[in-house]
Structure formats: structure tokens, C-alpha cells
Design an enzyme around this catalytic site. Structure first.
Site, PDB file in Angstrom:
ATOM      1  N   PHE A  11       0.829  -1.208   0.000  1.00  8.87           N
ATOM      2  CA  PHE A  11       0.000   0.000   0.000  1.00  8.87           C
ATOM      3  C   PHE A  11       0.864   1.259   0.000  1.00  8.87           C
ATOM      4  CE2 PHE A  11      -2.278   3.425   2.136  1.00  8.87           C
ATOM      5  CZ  PHE A  11      -3.434   3.486   1.365  1.00  8.87           C
TER       6      PHE A  11
ATOM      7  N   ASP B  67      -7.977 -14.109   4.005  1.00  6.36           N
ATOM      8  CA  ASP B  67      -9.397 -14.342   4.264  1.00  6.36           C
ATOM      9  C   ASP B  67     -10.218 -13.060   4.248  1.00  6.36           C
ATOM     10  OD1 ASP B  67      -8.918 -17.033   4.548  1.00  6.36           O
ATOM     11  OD2 ASP B  67      -8.519 -16.859   6.701  1.00  6.36           O
ATOM     12  N   THR B  68      -9.542 -11.911   4.241  1.00 10.08           N
ATOM     13  CA  THR B  68     -10.282 -10.648   4.279  1.00 10.08           C
ATOM     14  C   THR B  68     -10.194  -9.954   2.922  1.00 10.08           C
ATOM     15  OG1 THR B  68      -8.410  -9.268   4.891  1.00 10.08           O
ATOM     16  CG2 THR B  68      -9.533 -10.419   6.683  1.00 10.08           C
TER      17      THR B  68
ATOM     18  N   HIS C 202      -8.672  -7.259   2.311  1.00 10.23           N
ATOM     19  CA  HIS C 202      -7.451  -6.471   2.199  1.00 10.23           C
ATOM     20  C   HIS C 202      -6.823  -6.595   0.816  1.00 10.23           C
ATOM     21  CE1 HIS C 202      -6.642  -5.225   6.386  1.00 10.23           C
ATOM     22  NE2 HIS C 202      -5.750  -4.451   5.798  1.00 10.23           N
TER      23      HIS C 202
ATOM     24  N   ARG D 216       7.140 -17.289  -8.837  1.00  5.68           N
ATOM     25  CA  ARG D 216       7.387 -16.091  -9.654  1.00  5.68           C
ATOM     26  C   ARG D 216       8.483 -15.208  -9.064  1.00  5.68           C
ATOM     27  NH1 ARG D 216       2.692 -18.273  -9.984  1.00  5.68           N
ATOM     28  NH2 ARG D 216       1.394 -18.142 -11.847  1.00  5.68           N
TER      29      ARG D 216
ATOM     30  N   CYS E 272       4.455  -7.781  -2.844  1.00  5.43           N
ATOM     31  CA  CYS E 272       3.825  -9.099  -2.994  1.00  5.43           C
ATOM     32  C   CYS E 272       2.582  -9.119  -2.116  1.00  5.43           C
ATOM     33  CB  CYS E 272       4.803 -10.191  -2.576  1.00  5.43           C
ATOM     34  SG  CYS E 272       4.035 -11.819  -2.513  1.00  5.43           S
TER      35      CYS E 272
HETATM   36  C1  DLZ Z   1      -2.255  -5.390   5.938  1.00  7.79           C
HETATM   37  C2  DLZ Z   1      -1.613  -6.140   4.809  1.00  7.79           C
HETATM   38  C3  DLZ Z   1      -2.089  -7.427   4.457  1.00  7.79           C
HETATM   39  C4  DLZ Z   1      -3.238  -8.087   5.152  1.00  7.79           C
HETATM   40  N1  DLZ Z   1      -1.505  -8.120   3.486  1.00  7.79           N
HETATM   41  C5  DLZ Z   1      -0.453  -7.575   2.817  1.00  7.79           C
HETATM   42  C6  DLZ Z   1       0.179  -8.286   1.774  1.00  7.79           C
HETATM   43  O1  DLZ Z   1      -0.145  -9.442   1.438  1.00  7.79           O
HETATM   44  N2  DLZ Z   1       1.210  -7.672   1.122  1.00  7.79           N
HETATM   45  C7  DLZ Z   1       1.651  -6.406   1.452  1.00  7.79           C
HETATM   46  O2  DLZ Z   1       2.591  -5.913   0.810  1.00  7.79           O
HETATM   47  N3  DLZ Z   1       1.070  -5.726   2.443  1.00  7.79           N
HETATM   48  C8  DLZ Z   1       0.049  -6.269   3.139  1.00  7.79           C
HETATM   49  N4  DLZ Z   1      -0.548  -5.568   4.149  1.00  7.79           N
HETATM   50  C9  DLZ Z   1       0.054  -4.288   4.573  1.00  7.79           C
HETATM   51  C10 DLZ Z   1      -0.422  -3.072   3.735  1.00  7.79           C
HETATM   52  O3  DLZ Z   1       0.217  -3.033   2.464  1.00  7.79           O
HETATM   53  C11 DLZ Z   1      -0.043  -1.761   4.488  1.00  7.79           C
HETATM   54  O4  DLZ Z   1       1.317  -1.748   4.769  1.00  7.79           O
HETATM   55  C12 DLZ Z   1      -0.815  -1.619   5.787  1.00  7.79           C
HETATM   56  O5  DLZ Z   1      -2.218  -1.754   5.569  1.00  7.79           O
HETATM   57  C13 DLZ Z   1      -0.540  -0.237   6.447  1.00  7.79           C
HETATM   58  O6  DLZ Z   1      -0.956   0.819   5.577  1.00  7.79           O
END
Ligand code: DLZ
Length: 176
Positions: A66, A94-95, A97, A136, A89
Site C-alpha cells: 500500500f 481471508d479478508t 485487504h 514467480r 507481494c
Molecule cells: C495489511 C496487509 C495485508 C493483510 N496483506 C499484505 C500483503 O499481502 N502484502 C503487502 O505488501 N502488504 C500487506 N498488508 C500491509 C499493507 O500493504 C499496508 O502496509 C498496511 O495496511 C498499512 O498501511
């Protein structure tokens, strides 16, 4: 599915423009660090293979995928950086997100490409499972980091081609 047909590390090296003199940032998300580290190593190795100097590759980290958009925006504001390779990556859980993060980073990086007028490469794996990500990140489907590095160099080459064939003789302005 594209990767069922194409190995991510398989490309025609002769079609990749030299990266000599280019300065490239590699921005890496820390989530799923084992995978993103392997992607970053692939990208850096490929940049060097195509003559980007060791001193012209900058490695930076953000907490998660993010945060790639904002980190990349800050890097893109620097005139000395020609391209930003964004590595992350996201593995489906399960959510919801997964959907939110994937939508956000896709939209965010697309906007940065247009806003800054330089390549922000989408080196983000979005997979159902950890195993698919490993496949990958140097596994049987190659390494998406290699593909991201090649994409950055090809886009920089395209920009130079377009500028050199611009009959008005003016440099393209960066960004909108
Ligand atoms: C919270 C979260 C989740 C559940 N899964 C991933 C993921 O698979 N890969 C990834 O790069 N980041 C994940 N994050 C974190 C979010 O990218 C972010 O860092 C947080 O929601 C804080 O803004």
C-alpha cells in the site's frame, strides 16, 4: 494466464536498451519479505547486466505494498532518478485487504506514471498462495524482478526514441 505461457525471466537481451548513465530506484515492500527480497535481487541483477552502474541503483523500503505509491511519488520528484521499480507481494487472505491493496497500488502507480512522465514499474505479485509467489520470485515461472528491470529500461529507451524522432526538436517535458 500469462505466466503459464511466459517465463518472467525469459527475454531477448538484444532488445533491451543499455542502462548506462541511468539512475534507477528500486522500492521494496517489507511485507512477504522473503519474496520481495528475491524480486529486488532479480531486478538489481538485471539492471547491472544491462550496464546500470552499481552506484546508480538506489534501494529503498516501505512497510507494505500500500505504501509503494507514496514512496514512489517521493522518489519520482527527484530529477536525478530516471525510473522507479516498485516491488511488492500481495497474497490473498481471508479478508478483503487483498482487493483494496491491489486496487490502490495499481491506481496509484498508474497515476504516478502520468504525473511524473517517467516509468514507475509495477513489480508487484498478486497471488492466491505463497507457493504461487515463490514460483514467480525465482521459481519455475522465473522472477518478476527481472521483468520489471527490463520494462524500466525499455520504457527509458522508448522515451529516448520518441525524443530523438521529434521533428519539432524540443525535449518532452516531464509530467503533465
Ligand atoms: C495489511 C496487509 C495485508 C493483510 N496483506 C499484505 C500483503 O499481502 N502484502 C503487502 O505488501 N502488504 C500487506 N498488508 C500491509 C499493507 O500493504 C499496508 O502496509 C498496511 O495496511 C498499512 O498501511
Amino acid at each position: 494466464m500469462a505466466t503459464a505461457l511466459k517465463n518472467l525471466s525469459d527475454y531477448d537481451a538484444s532488445s533491451v536498451p543499455s542502462g548506462a548513465g541511468k539512475r534507477i530506484a528500486v522500492l521494496v515492500a517489507e511485507w512477504n519479505a522473503e519474496i520481495t527480497h528475491a524480486l529486488a535481487q532479480g531486478a538489481i541483477r538485471t539492471l547491472h547486466k544491462h550496464e546500470v552502474a552499481e552506484t546508480d541503483v538506489e534501494l529503498h523500503h516501505v512497510p507494505g505494498t500500500f505504501e509503494l505509491t507514496l514512496g514512489a511519488h517521493w522518489l519520482g520528484r527527484r530529477n536525478d532518478i530516471d525510473a522507479v521499480i516498485c516491488i511488492g507481494c500481495v497474497i490473498q487472505g481471508d479478508t478483503r485487504h487483498f482487493d483494496f491493496i491491489c486496487d490502490s497500488v495499481t491506481q496509484g502507480l498508474t497515476e504516478l506514471n502520468i504525473r511524473h512522465g517517467k516509468p514507475f514499474v509495477f513489480g508487484v505479485l498478486t497471488t492466491h498462495t505463497q507457493e504461487q509467489a515463490q514460483e514467480r520470485a525465482g521459481g519455475k515461472h522465473g522472477n518478476k524482478g527481472d521483468e520489471a528491470a527490463v520494462t524500466a529500461l525499455k520504457m527509458l529507451g522508448l522515451r529516448e526514441d520518441i525524443e530523438s524522432t521529434n521533428r519539432a526538436g524540443k525535449q518532452l517535458g516531464y509530467g503533465m
